[in-house]
Design a protein around this motif. Structure first.
Motif, mmCIF file in Angstrom:
data_model
loop_
_atom_site.group_PDB
_atom_site.id
_atom_site.type_symbol
_atom_site.label_atom_id
_atom_site.label_comp_id
_atom_site.label_asym_id
_atom_site.label_seq_id
_atom_site.Cartn_x
_atom_site.Cartn_y
_atom_site.Cartn_z
ATOM 1 N N UNK A 1 -1.622 -0.670 7.004
ATOM 2 C CA UNK A 1 -1.570 -1.432 5.737
ATOM 3 C C UNK A 1 -2.404 -0.690 4.679
ATOM 4 N N UNK A 2 -1.916 -0.736 3.463
ATOM 5 C CA UNK A 2 -2.723 -0.209 2.344
ATOM 6 C C UNK A 2 -2.371 -0.987 1.081
ATOM 7 N N UNK A 3 -3.333 -0.972 0.161
ATOM 8 C CA UNK A 3 -3.141 -1.715 -1.091
ATOM 9 C C UNK A 3 -2.900 -0.738 -2.241
ATOM 10 N N UNK A 4 -2.201 -1.246 -3.245
ATOM 11 C CA UNK A 4 -1.922 -0.438 -4.445
ATOM 12 C C UNK A 4 -2.047 -1.363 -5.656
ATOM 13 N N UNK A 5 -3.157 -1.181 -6.434
ATOM 14 C CA UNK A 5 -3.422 -2.026 -7.609
ATOM 15 C C UNK A 5 -3.225 -1.269 -8.921
ATOM 16 N N UNK A 6 -3.145 0.080 -8.835
ATOM 17 C CA UNK A 6 -3.121 0.889 -10.053
ATOM 18 C C UNK A 6 -1.706 1.254 -10.475
#
Length: 1062
Positions: A54-59
């Motif tokens: 899992x990984x997050x991407x906010x940008x």
């Protein structure tokens, strides 16, 4: 315009490898979390997560992104087994899921179980699992010890193979004659070795899918209730799925055990045909049953389906199958052909592979019963016409004295006015001629079957009498048609005669197919000798009969059960089975008859009040022993006389028993009880048991019965052990609630060890079914125990006794005939006796037997577990010298001599020593078999010493025997050889010899001066021969030449006797 979230997966190599790389393309319209998860399914578990990322991407909002991910799976999924990875798994499928979730950053670390279903964008792809043996080995980055690494390299490239297994089981592959008794073929299925097949089987226990295919030649429908075809018995001894029976109308009765625990049964609307071959096919699928009958042409004749709302329960390894009868139900009267069982599949008629193999015997059975139908009709109609004519004549005789006297002295009534077609009279001309010669004035039964059977018996008795004449065997071939007629009338002693004639070529040409036909027909008709013949042939796998222990047990158990019943029946042609060998002169001299010296002496002593003589006389008359005809009435008189006069406890007990049972005398329970108590008070164990039997059967007082049986059992009475077992089995042992099969079985085994017939039968049943933990399934042991009881049958004993009496009366034809009949049933003593007769009268054997009698029956004898030692010596000699057309075989010869030695026969050790003396070597496994120390194997001297010593040790040490002389000669030879090895003794011997020679020359020169010539003497041997002075000097002598007896004339012929010169 708002962007739409999406995610794509691009896998370059879709195989499940640790080097797999996946390209993930995605777009997030809001801050998001990207999830990647691989879920695998194996043969044992499904839906197991094996990889997560899992990984997050906010940008990167609304911007297409690509990320390369290296997948990593558990080692047991991607590598082969090695020294560290012991159990790699078979993976059926792997699914790679990918999805996007819009979440706050604070919720990133929170587990979301339903995140895939709640995702704003999702995708998945399948990955291809790699088979275990196509995977690479893992480099563990470790250094193994040399030994471990070497062991692993030895098996690294070996790919284990799953055992080749089929769900098709051939329950029966040969024809089985089912007589309708409570015996049948017992089969037990084991779990599949193949794990995949076993997994399928276990899954199908509550949804069974199987097919049964049974070939049948049905003779009659069931006489009463139901008769067994094929059924399953569970560990609780209850019927389970499937249970297939035949009813009185010929309909098929099918019973199933349901999942909920109860049973359900249906029957077909069509009946099974009689006297034609057909195949019965049944398939089970869940709650559906299909029943079909198929003809010989494999075309379906009848078909019926049954559908139920509840599925059946079927665990085919938790119990055993029975084909035919058992202790719970009678079998069908039929011939079973091949029977096949498909454990995991439902097959259509066309898919079933279960052919009738032996077409010739199949057709022979059909032809036999077609012919017999004609013969039975002719015999019954003929007897009916003659009987009607006699009744009409008697009506006239009562009014006319002249006609009455004419009938009285004129002779037998015959039927000359034939009502049958000409072609029928020509076809069965021998039968019509025999019927015309037969006397029908004696009363004959009104029932058709009884009438035909009685006439068949008359035909047989007439032929048997002719064959027993001094030259009776010369008419064997002409007797065959009459024996066939007798067989067709249902008198199956004739069937067994025919079977033996065609099997052995007794007066006819050898025809194994006809031999098998009449063996099967006789066994189906319950002829005891026919049944034993088939049991023996299948036990040994001889004469083209397949080795089949379950089939052998079905036959032997039939006769074993009858043996117990026959012993309680005083009627019939029975005699006690005695082991009397024709080479045993002492036993032969002890044989007697009612007018013989032994019998008359016993009678004289018994009249004088000798208890032992009364007891022996009564036993001989009651059981038909020692050559005396069975006469229970006369025996009971001696029992009564002895019980009253001598107070002998055994006579008192025996008389009480016959009074209790009413055998040959009127029942008298009161007197029997008094006598039994009297015998018990004298301490007789069987009388104590008899009191327990009385309380059990007459009073139903199980407490007193158990008390007496426990006392008798402590005294070593096997009947008491068996009776205690019955109490436990029936659940009526005092103070013990319910049935206890385990304790019962222990008592039955103890009774069997004491020779108890019913106890032995119980144990043989435990061994064949394998339903008792204490008795693991052992078909061979089951057959041996049942065979042991069957061979005690009184009807067989009668045939053996007739053979022995004929031999003693020098009636060679009758002796040969009856010994052949007994030998073919597998009785060892009859086989060795027959071989002895063929040696004694080779002209008779060659003239009337097409087989090599001596070789065949000595061979049969050594294959038995109770073969005597002299038979092993005989076969050892045959293999040593090469019997007629048989080639020499020293290895087998040594094995036979070794077996004789193990039986305690000194001749066996002697012959083994002679083999070594001649320069032959004995294989080490034979020496190990004799438990000879391995240190002695290599040296001939030490081995000879051991063999000669054992020979001497097993011989009569009170007199000079060949073994003692051989041992003495051996020690003398060793001592002399040791002397010769001394140089000083050598020179002294040479000097003395020179003086002796000089003296001899001088002496002969003095004698030459005279003109008289003296008699030249043979020079004596200064040094005994080492055994090679002549070709036969050290060969093992044939048994009929040297039997290690104390006959001095034979001992002097021994070449190793040091007193005999060469």
């Amino acid at each position: 315009m708002d962007s739409v979230d999406f995610i794509h997966l691009n896998v370059l190599d879709k195989k499940v490898l640790n080097s797999s790389e996946v390209s993930v393309q995605y777009l997030c319209s809001k801050p998001c979390v990207i999830n990647l998860e691989a879920v695998a399914s194996s043969e044992f578990r499904t839906g197991v997560p094996v990889y997560r990322k899992r990984w997050k991407d906010e940008k990167n909002i609304d911007v297409r992104q690509t990320r390369q991910i290296h997948l990593k799976f558990p080692s047991i999924m991607v590598y082969r087994d090695d020294y560290i990875i012991r159990n790699s798994i078979i993976v059926h499928s792997v699914i790679l899921y990918a999805w996007i979730s819009h979440q706050s950053v604070s919720s990133y670390d929170v587990e979301q179980n339903e995140s895939y279903q709640e995702a704003v964008a999702k995708n998945y792809t399948f990955l291809e699992a790699v088979p275990p043996f196509e995977r690479p080995y893992k480099d563990h980055k470790v250094c193994l010890q040399w030994g471990a690494d070497y062991l692993w390299m030895l098996q690294a490239n070996k790919i284990p193979q799953c055992p080749h297994e089929s769900d098709g089981v051939q329950i029966l592959n040969f024809i089985y004659a089912s007589s309708g008794e409570k015996t049948g073929i017992v089969k037990r299925f084991e779990q599949f070795e193949n794990r995949e097949l076993e997994t399928v089987r276990q899954h199908q226990i509550d949804y069974p899918m199987f097919t049964v295919s049974i070939w049948l030649y049905l003779l009659h429908h069931c006489e009463k209730d139901l008769c067994g075809i094929l059924y399953f018995i569970d560990p609780k001894e209850m019927y389970s799925t499937p249970a297939i029976f035949l009813n009185e109308e010929g309909y098929v009765h099918v019973q199933m055990h349901l999942i909920r625990g109860d049973d359900l049964a249906v029957k077909t609307s069509f009946s099974l045909p009689l006297k034609q071959w057909f195949r019965l096919d049944l398939s089970f699928k869940g709650g559906q049953v299909e029943v079909s009958s198929v003809g010989k042409n494999l075309k379906r004749q009848h078909h019926q389906s049954f559908i139920f709302r509840e599925d059946f329960y079927c665990d085919d390894t938790a119990g055993y199958f029975v084909l035919g009868g058992s202790g719970y139900v009678n079998g069908i009267e039929a011939f079973f052909g091949p029977v096949k069982y498909y454990r995991l599949n439902v097959l259509e008629t066309e898919q079933i592979s279960n052919p009738l193999h032996d077409k010739e015997i199949v057709e022979q059975i059909e032809n036999y019963y077609e012919r017999c139908m004609d013969i039975q009709d002719i015999v019954y109609e003929y007897s009916h016409i003659v009987r009607k004519g006699q009744q009409a004549q008697r009506a006239c005789y009562s009014e006319n004295y002249y006609l009455e006297q004419l009938h009285k002295y004129r002779g037998k009534s015959t039927c000359d006015a034939f009502t049958w077609r000409k072609e029928l009279r020509e076809k069965y001309h021998t039968l019509f001629r025999l019927l015309q010669e037969m006397d029908f004035s004696a009363p004959v039964s009104e029932e058709e079957s009884d009438t035909v059977l009685e006439i068949g018996q008359r035909i047989f008795e007439k032929i048997a009498k002719n064959l027993s004449n001094p030259d009776g065997l010369s008419s064997v071939s002409s007797s065959v048609p009459f024996l066939v007629d007798s067989s067709c009338c249902g008198y199956h002693k004739a069937s067994y005669f025919l079977a033996v004639m065609f099997e052995t070529g007794l007066g006819v040409s050898v025809d194994h197919t006809k031999g098998l036909l009449y063996s099967l027909v006789g066994a189906q008709g319950n002829e005891r000798l026919s049944v034993m013949n088939l049991g023996y042939k299948h036990f040994q796998g001889i004469n083209n009969y397949p080795l089949d222990l379950e089939l052998s047990y079905a036959y032997y158990s039939n006769i074993a059960i009858k043996t117990s019943l026959d012993q309680h029946t005083i009627k019939g042609e029975q005699a006690f089975v005695e082991t009397i060998r024709l080479m045993d002169d002492e036993l032969l001299k002890a044989q007697t008859k009612e007018n013989g010296d032994v019998f008359m002496w016993l009678k004289h002593e018994a009249t004088r009040g000798n208890a032992a003589a009364q007891q022996r006389l009564a036993q001989m008359l009651f059981w038909g022993q020692q050559g005396v005809a069975k006469n229970p009435e006369a025996a009971i008189e001696w029992y009564a006389k002895g019980a009253i006069e001598t107070e002998d406890p055994v006579l008192i007990y025996d008389y009480a028993i016959v009074l209790f049972k009413g055998q040959g005398v009127k029942k008298n329970t009161k007197l029997a009880l008094e006598l039994m108590k009297k015998a018990a008070a004298k301490g007789l164990p069987q009388a104590v048991n008899g009191l327990g039997w009385y309380y059990h059967n007459f009073r139903r007082d199980y407490r007193k019965a158990a008390k007496h049986w426990l006392i008798a059992e402590e005294l070593g009475n096997p009947d008491a052990s068996y009776n205690l077992g019955v109490l436990y089995l029936d659940g009526i042992y005092p103070g013990v609630p319910g049935r206890n099969q385990t304790v019962a079985a222990q008592y039955f085994y103890k009774a069997a060890q004491g020779g108890h017939i019913e106890g032995t039968l119980r144990c043989s049943l435990y061994y064949i079914t394998g339903n008792m933990k204490e008795f693991p399934r052992d078909p061979e042991k089951a057959v041996i125990w049942a065979k042991h009881i069957a061979e005690k049958n009184g009807y067989l004993g009668h045939v053996i006794r007739k053979a022995l009496n004929a031999y003693l009366e020098l009636s060679w034809h009758e002796a040969l005939l009856h010994y052949v009949l007994a030998a073919e049933t597998g009785i060892e003593v009859s086989q060795s006796n027959l071989a002895h007769i063929c040696e004694e009268r080779p002209d008779l054997a060659r003239k009337y037997l097409a087989i090599d009698c001596v070789w065949r029956y000595y061979n049969f004898s050594v294959s038995q577990i109770n073969a005597p030692s002299f038979v092993y010596l005989k076969m050892g000699d045959f293999y040593y010298y090469g019997y007629q057309n048989q080639s020499k075989d020293l290895d087998r010869s040594a094995r036979m001599y070794a077996q004789a030695a193990l039986e305690g026969d000194s001749q066996g050790f002697f012959n083994l020593a002679l083999l070594i003396e001649e320069g032959n070597s004995i294989p080490s496994y034979i020496l190990d078999y004799l438990e000879i120390d391995q240190a002695l194997h290599s040296g001939n001297t030490s081995l000879l010493q051991e063999l000669y010593y054992r020979c001497w040790n097993h011989s009569n040490q009170e007199s000079i025997s060949p073994c003692s002389l051989a041992l003495l000669y051996f020690y003398t030879r060793v001592f002399w050889n040791n002397i010769l090895q001394s140089a000083l003794i050598y020179f002294m011997g040479t000097f003395l010899l020179s003086i002796l020679v000089a003296f001899a020359v001088h002496y002969f020169q003095a004698l030459s001066a005279s003109d008289s010539l003296g008699t030249r003497s043979e020079p004596s041997l200064a040094e005994p021969s080492s055994g090679n002075s002549s070709e036969d000097a050290t060969r093992p002598v044939q048994q009929d030449e040297s039997t290690l007896s104390n006959d001095l004339a034979q001992q002097e012929l021994n070449p190793l006797n040091p007193l005999v010169t060469s």
